[in-house]
Design a protein around this motif. Structure first.
Motif, short mmCIF file in Angstrom:
data_model
loop_
_atom_site.label_atom_id
_atom_site.label_comp_id
_atom_site.label_asym_id
_atom_site.label_seq_id
_atom_site.Cartn_x
_atom_site.Cartn_y
_atom_site.Cartn_z
N GLY A 8 0.82 -1.21 0.00
CA GLY A 8 0.00 0.00 0.00
C GLY A 8 0.85 1.26 0.00
O GLY A 8 0.55 2.23 -0.70
N PHE A 9 1.94 1.25 0.77
CA PHE A 9 2.82 2.40 0.82
C PHE A 9 3.52 2.62 -0.51
O PHE A 9 3.68 3.74 -0.97
CB PHE A 9 3.85 2.21 1.94
CG PHE A 9 4.67 3.44 2.21
CD1 PHE A 9 4.09 4.58 2.72
CD2 PHE A 9 6.02 3.44 1.94
CE1 PHE A 9 4.85 5.71 2.97
CE2 PHE A 9 6.78 4.56 2.18
CZ PHE A 9 6.20 5.70 2.70
N ALA A 10 3.92 1.52 -1.18
CA ALA A 10 4.56 1.64 -2.50
C ALA A 10 3.58 2.21 -3.52
O ALA A 10 3.96 3.05 -4.35
CB ALA A 10 5.07 0.28 -2.95
N ILE A 11 2.33 1.79 -3.47
CA ILE A 11 1.32 2.34 -4.37
C ILE A 11 1.13 3.82 -4.09
O ILE A 11 1.07 4.65 -5.01
CB ILE A 11 -0.01 1.57 -4.23
CG1 ILE A 11 0.11 0.19 -4.86
CG2 ILE A 11 -1.17 2.35 -4.85
CD1 ILE A 11 -1.09 -0.69 -4.63
N LEU A 12 1.03 4.18 -2.81
CA LEU A 12 0.83 5.58 -2.45
C LEU A 12 1.99 6.45 -2.93
O LEU A 12 1.77 7.51 -3.52
CB LEU A 12 0.67 5.70 -0.94
CG LEU A 12 0.47 7.10 -0.38
CD1 LEU A 12 -0.88 7.65 -0.82
CD2 LEU A 12 0.57 7.10 1.13
N VAL A 13 3.21 6.00 -2.71
CA VAL A 13 4.37 6.80 -3.09
C VAL A 13 4.51 6.90 -4.60
O VAL A 13 4.72 8.00 -5.15
CB VAL A 13 5.65 6.21 -2.45
CG1 VAL A 13 6.89 6.83 -3.04
CG2 VAL A 13 5.62 6.40 -0.96
N THR A 14 4.39 5.78 -5.31
CA THR A 14 4.59 5.78 -6.75
C THR A 14 3.49 6.56 -7.47
O THR A 14 3.77 7.42 -8.32
CB THR A 14 4.63 4.34 -7.27
OG1 THR A 14 5.62 3.62 -6.54
CG2 THR A 14 4.97 4.31 -8.75
N ALA A 15 2.24 6.27 -7.15
CA ALA A 15 1.14 6.99 -7.79
C ALA A 15 1.12 8.45 -7.36
O ALA A 15 0.81 9.33 -8.16
CB ALA A 15 -0.20 6.32 -7.47
N ILE A 64 -5.06 6.83 -3.54
CA ILE A 64 -5.95 6.82 -2.37
C ILE A 64 -6.54 5.44 -2.14
O ILE A 64 -6.42 4.85 -1.05
CB ILE A 64 -7.07 7.87 -2.53
CG1 ILE A 64 -6.51 9.28 -2.68
CG2 ILE A 64 -8.08 7.79 -1.38
CD1 ILE A 64 -5.75 9.78 -1.49
N PHE A 65 -7.20 4.89 -3.17
CA PHE A 65 -7.89 3.61 -3.00
C PHE A 65 -6.93 2.44 -2.89
O PHE A 65 -7.21 1.46 -2.19
CB PHE A 65 -8.90 3.38 -4.12
CG PHE A 65 -10.09 4.28 -4.03
CD1 PHE A 65 -10.81 4.40 -2.85
CD2 PHE A 65 -10.51 5.02 -5.12
CE1 PHE A 65 -11.92 5.23 -2.76
CE2 PHE A 65 -11.61 5.85 -5.04
CZ PHE A 65 -12.31 5.95 -3.86
N GLY A 66 -5.80 2.50 -3.57
CA GLY A 66 -4.81 1.43 -3.46
C GLY A 66 -4.24 1.35 -2.06
O GLY A 66 -4.10 0.26 -1.49
N PHE A 67 -3.90 2.49 -1.49
CA PHE A 67 -3.37 2.51 -0.12
C PHE A 67 -4.42 2.00 0.86
O PHE A 67 -4.12 1.15 1.71
CB PHE A 67 -2.93 3.93 0.24
CG PHE A 67 -2.38 4.04 1.62
CD1 PHE A 67 -1.12 3.54 1.91
CD2 PHE A 67 -3.10 4.65 2.63
CE1 PHE A 67 -0.60 3.65 3.20
CE2 PHE A 67 -2.59 4.76 3.91
CZ PHE A 67 -1.33 4.25 4.19
#
Length: 89
Positions: A8-15, A64-67
């Motif tokens: 979730g953190f990787a999705i938040l940072v990358t996106a 938002i939703f991925g995290f």
């Protein structure tokens, strides 16, 4: 649980980085003006501008939703499933 948080953190940072880059290009009219949240001011957008605007919105909501999915929903479903299996036994 730690692996879901890292996903979730990787999705938040990358996106989030992708959104901030595109928002910096398209939603920042000037350094002294509103930054990253101003409406895009493109008089005649090309197809690439339109794709970037769609990608910018998609990256924002994916962040938002991925995290939330990996940090709240998946662990919550695992806890519910665990509680249901313990109550049946």
């Amino acid at each position: 649980m730690a692996d879901e948080f890292m996903k979730g953190f990787a999705i938040l940072v990358t996106a989030g980085l992708g959104w901030m880059t595109l928002a910096g290009w398209y939603r920042t009219p000037g350094f002294e003006d509103t930054q990253l949240i101003a409406p895009p001011e493109i008089a005649d957008p090309t197809i690439y501008d339109q794709l970037a605007l769609v990608a910018m919105d998609g990256l924002f909501w994916f962040a938002i939703f991925g995290f939330l999915t990996f940090v709240v929903v998946i662990p919550g479903l695992r806890e519910v499933r665990k509680a249901m299996s313990e109550s049946e036994a």
